[in-house]
Design a protein around this motif. Structure first.
Motif, short mmCIF file in Angstrom:
data_model
loop_
_atom_site.label_atom_id
_atom_site.label_comp_id
_atom_site.label_asym_id
_atom_site.label_seq_id
_atom_site.Cartn_x
_atom_site.Cartn_y
_atom_site.Cartn_z
N GLY A 1 0.82 -1.21 0.00
CA GLY A 1 0.00 0.00 0.00
C GLY A 1 0.85 1.26 0.00
O GLY A 1 0.54 2.24 -0.69
N ALA A 2 1.94 1.22 0.75
CA ALA A 2 2.84 2.39 0.82
C ALA A 2 3.46 2.67 -0.55
O ALA A 2 3.59 3.84 -0.96
CB ALA A 2 3.93 2.15 1.86
N HIS B 1 2.10 2.07 -3.41
CA HIS B 1 1.04 2.69 -4.23
C HIS B 1 0.87 4.15 -3.83
O HIS B 1 0.76 5.03 -4.70
CB HIS B 1 -0.27 1.93 -4.04
N GLY B 2 0.85 4.43 -2.53
CA GLY B 2 0.69 5.80 -2.07
C GLY B 2 1.82 6.71 -2.52
O GLY B 2 1.63 7.91 -2.73
N LYS C 1 4.92 -3.41 -7.14
CA LYS C 1 3.93 -4.25 -6.44
C LYS C 1 4.33 -5.72 -6.54
O LYS C 1 4.31 -6.45 -5.55
CB LYS C 1 2.56 -4.04 -7.06
N THR D 1 -3.04 -6.36 -2.68
CA THR D 1 -3.40 -5.70 -3.94
C THR D 1 -4.77 -5.03 -3.93
O THR D 1 -5.16 -4.41 -4.93
CB THR D 1 -3.40 -6.71 -5.11
N ILE E 1 -8.07 -2.66 -2.39
CA ILE E 1 -8.54 -1.55 -1.57
C ILE E 1 -9.42 -2.04 -0.42
O ILE E 1 -9.64 -1.34 0.57
CB ILE E 1 -9.29 -0.52 -2.44
N TRP F 1 -3.58 -2.68 3.43
CA TRP F 1 -3.16 -2.00 2.20
C TRP F 1 -3.56 -0.52 2.27
O TRP F 1 -2.76 0.35 1.91
CB TRP F 1 -3.81 -2.66 1.00
N ARG F 2 -4.77 -0.24 2.73
CA ARG F 2 -5.22 1.16 2.82
C ARG F 2 -4.37 1.96 3.81
O ARG F 2 -4.07 3.14 3.58
CB ARG F 2 -6.69 1.22 3.22
N ASP G 1 -1.13 2.69 2.04
CA ASP G 1 -1.37 3.70 1.02
C ASP G 1 -1.39 5.10 1.63
O ASP G 1 -0.80 6.05 1.11
CB ASP G 1 -2.69 3.40 0.31
N GLY H 1 2.07 6.16 2.61
CA GLY H 1 2.81 6.59 1.42
C GLY H 1 2.43 7.98 0.96
O GLY H 1 3.26 8.71 0.40
N ARG H 2 1.18 8.35 1.21
CA ARG H 2 0.72 9.69 0.83
C ARG H 2 1.03 10.73 1.90
O ARG H 2 0.66 11.90 1.77
CB ARG H 2 -0.79 9.67 0.56
#
Length: 340
Positions: free
Chosen positions: A202-203, A205-206, A214, A253, A255, A260-261, A264, A267-268
């Motif tokens: 998730g990170a 992806h963020g 991935k 993988t 949501i 994972w969230r 993510d 990461g954001r």
């Protein structure tokens, strides 16, 4: 199988979804939880809107706030509570249980401090005279999909094959299928440790990385999950099955995965405290990262991805910086099992 009386301990998303599976199979299902408002909602409105806004449960599914009432004359007890309260709930069960039961759990994590697996906790706290060998119910599954009867295949693992077979017969139907397994250590460690890798995926992806990254973290993550699990006594082949690579794919993988969230959001640039507050549900991967990191240190097992995620979660290291440092590690042979 004749209809069974089953107490499902934990009215969260997965406990609710599994309750519906069991009810669909004609069993008498009793959900236990300590939130009066939530128990009343299930009994009066047949909903659990905190987790499923548009799902109506069968009115035959009953909720209990009193644990002793929920456990009266049951054939089986299914633990689906967060890892951090498993020992406390098991102690309470041991105090009020009056008859021998089939004992199952569908939780995924390692206990803080002891690093114990869920089945070990249950074995320690509930006398053998009141239970069969523990069955672990684990595999690639999102409650959000199971609750709408989407096709789901998972594993039932126990040291006693007859107990695993009981769980298989208890749950299996046209949309929900279980495979038996005797590798309890492998199934439990796979289920717990994949949450760590899901936070990392998730990170990535963020941070804006793509499918190449991935694939890398899932594949190499499986390597270090296997490495630790085998050191604890697991069978390597288990990690190629439903509870291993299957669960890692679905959690790393999607949501639907709270782990994972959470990654993510990290990461954001969101702070962990804020993420946990907004999630409203336990993020098992956060606590499991700490337990697995400590266990790896203790056993001298190299787990660089887990160590990197630990540094982000517990040492406030910037996620992008940590990933770049991981990429700059000394080059390795791919099939060198004891290295990454």
């Amino acid at each position: 199988m004749n209809p069974q009386k089953i107490a499902v301990l934990g009215p969260g998303s997965w406990g609710t979804a599994l309750s519906q599976v069991l009810n669909d199979n004609g069993h008498e299902v009793r959900i236990w939880g300590n939130n009066s408002e939530q128990m009343s909602e299930i009994n009066e409105h047949h909903t659990n809107k905190r987790y499923f806004k548009d799902v109506v449960l069968d009115e035959k599914i009953k909720a209990f706030e009193n644990l002793e009432e929920a456990l009266t004359d049951v054939d089986a007890v299914l633990f689906v509570v967060p890892t951090k309260v498993t020992r406390l709930v098991a102690q309470q069960v041991a105090q009020v249980l009056k008859n021998k039961v089939h004992l199952l759990h569908a939780s995924k994590g390692l206990e803080q401090g002891t690093h114990a697996r869920i089945s070990s906790i249950l074995e320690e706290e509930i006398p053998a005279s009141y239970r069969g060998e523990v069955v672990v119910v684990s595999g690639p599954s999102h409650a959000e999909e199971t609750i709408v009867r989407d096709i789901t295949l998972i594993s039932a693992a126990s040291k006693d094959h007859a107990e695993a077979k009981y769980a298989q017969n208890l749950f299996s139907n046209d949309y929900f299928r279980l495979y038996t397994n005797t590798d309890v250590v492998g199934v439990e460690t796979a289920g717990a440790l994949k949450n760590i890798i899901a936070v990392g995926a998730g990170a990535l992806h963020g941070l804006g990385f793509g499918d190449n990254a991935k694939a890398a973290i899932i594949t190499r993550g499986l390597t270090e999950i296997t490495r630790l699990g085998v050191a604890l006594g697991a069978e390597p082949l288990t990690y190629s099955g439903l509870s291993g690579v299957g669960d890692l794919i679905v959690t790393g993988t999607s949501i639907h995965s709270r782990n994972w969230r959470a990654g993510d959001a990290l990461g954001r640039g969101e702070k962990l405290e804020e993420i946990e507050r907004n999630m409203g549900m336990v993020i098992e991967g956060v606590s499991t990262t700490k337990a697995a990191y400590e266990l790896a240190q203790q056993l001298k097992i190299e787990m660089p991805i887990t160590e990197t995620i630990y540094r982000v979660l517990y040492e406030n290291v910037d996620a992008k910086t940590a990933i770049l440092e991981l990429m700059r590690r000394e080059a390795r042979e791919e099939n060198e099992f004891n290295q990454l």
